[in-house]
Scaffold this motif. Structure first.
Motif, mmCIF file in Angstrom:
data_model
loop_
_atom_site.group_PDB
_atom_site.id
_atom_site.type_symbol
_atom_site.label_atom_id
_atom_site.label_comp_id
_atom_site.label_asym_id
_atom_site.label_seq_id
_atom_site.Cartn_x
_atom_site.Cartn_y
_atom_site.Cartn_z
ATOM 1 N N THR A 37 65.652 15.491 90.553
ATOM 2 C CA THR A 37 65.121 14.201 90.970
ATOM 3 C C THR A 37 63.664 14.369 91.381
ATOM 4 O O THR A 37 63.273 15.376 91.961
ATOM 5 N N ASP A 38 62.854 13.393 91.044
ATOM 6 C CA ASP A 38 61.422 13.350 91.347
ATOM 7 C C ASP A 38 60.601 14.367 90.559
ATOM 8 O O ASP A 38 59.403 14.483 90.771
ATOM 9 N N TYR A 39 61.210 15.127 89.682
ATOM 10 C CA TYR A 39 60.457 16.110 88.896
ATOM 11 C C TYR A 39 59.446 15.420 87.993
ATOM 12 O O TYR A 39 58.289 15.836 87.932
ATOM 13 N N ASP A 40 59.862 14.359 87.301
ATOM 14 C CA ASP A 40 58.950 13.645 86.415
ATOM 15 C C ASP A 40 57.772 13.068 87.191
ATOM 16 O O ASP A 40 56.630 13.115 86.728
ATOM 17 N N ASP A 41 58.046 12.540 88.388
ATOM 18 C CA ASP A 41 56.968 12.004 89.220
ATOM 19 C C ASP A 41 55.991 13.110 89.623
ATOM 20 O O ASP A 41 54.781 12.902 89.641
ATOM 21 N N ALA A 42 56.508 14.278 89.961
ATOM 22 C CA ALA A 42 55.652 15.392 90.366
ATOM 23 C C ALA A 42 54.784 15.864 89.203
ATOM 24 O O ALA A 42 53.596 16.154 89.389
ATOM 25 N N THR A 44 53.816 14.019 86.629
ATOM 26 C CA THR A 44 52.832 12.966 86.393
ATOM 27 C C THR A 44 51.719 13.035 87.425
ATOM 28 O O THR A 44 50.538 12.918 87.091
ATOM 29 N N GLU A 45 52.068 13.225 88.679
ATOM 30 C CA GLU A 45 51.078 13.307 89.761
ATOM 31 C C GLU A 45 50.153 14.499 89.566
ATOM 32 O O GLU A 45 48.944 14.409 89.756
ATOM 33 N N THR A 46 50.702 15.632 89.168
ATOM 34 C CA THR A 46 49.888 16.823 88.934
ATOM 35 C C THR A 46 48.910 16.601 87.792
ATOM 36 O O THR A 46 47.763 17.033 87.856
ATOM 37 N N LYS A 91 46.718 11.221 97.890
ATOM 38 C CA LYS A 91 47.689 12.278 97.618
ATOM 39 C C LYS A 91 47.073 13.621 97.234
ATOM 40 O O LYS A 91 47.728 14.644 97.321
#
Length: 133
Positions: A37-42, A44-46, A91
């Motif tokens: 969970t939240d891997y895709d968000d991380a 994308t953020e990176t 962020k």
């Protein structure tokens, strides 16, 4: 005789204690499982790019101060301007440059704030460029 002939025509079992599932509930059993969970968000953020704050040179600072003095002297006339300013990212390091076009309502020299007629406020320390239109 087939392998399941003895049970093929038996009535479907209906539980007395558990209600039947809706079609949506049954389908949910087979939906994909997101183990990270939240891997895709991380990721994308990176990968999101930010601009770096470019401090003004002495010459640019003097030019900016002249423009701000002009705006303060003519604030009652509500001059139309185009201001490019920096917004720090919440962020990660860096941020983004944006340009605001509008009419100056007032300039608060003590708190170093420029307020537009639409009530948006800009911090003077992040202003990169001012163009009086």
């Amino acid at each position: 005789m087939g392998k399941y002939d003895d049970i093929i025509n038996l009535p479907h079992h209906v539980s007395r204690t558990h209600p039947q599932m809706t079609m949506e509930e049954r389908a949910a059993q087979f939906s994909p499982f997101a183990a990270l969970t939240d891997y895709d968000d991380a990721v994308t953020e990176t990968g999101r790019l930010t601009d770096q704050w470019m401090p003004l040179s002495e010459e640019e600072t003097e030019d900016m101060n002249q423009k701000l003095r002009f705006l303060m002297d003519h604030a009652g006339e509500q001059p139309a301007v185009s201001i490019t300013y920096f917004i720090p990212d919440q962020k990660k390091a860096g941020g983004a440059y944006q340009t605001k076009q509008g009419t100056i309502r007032r300039i608060d020299a003590v708190n170093r704030i420029i307020e537009f007629t639409d009530r948006e406020k800009l911090d003077m320390k992040y202003i990169r460029e001012i163009r009086v239109r």
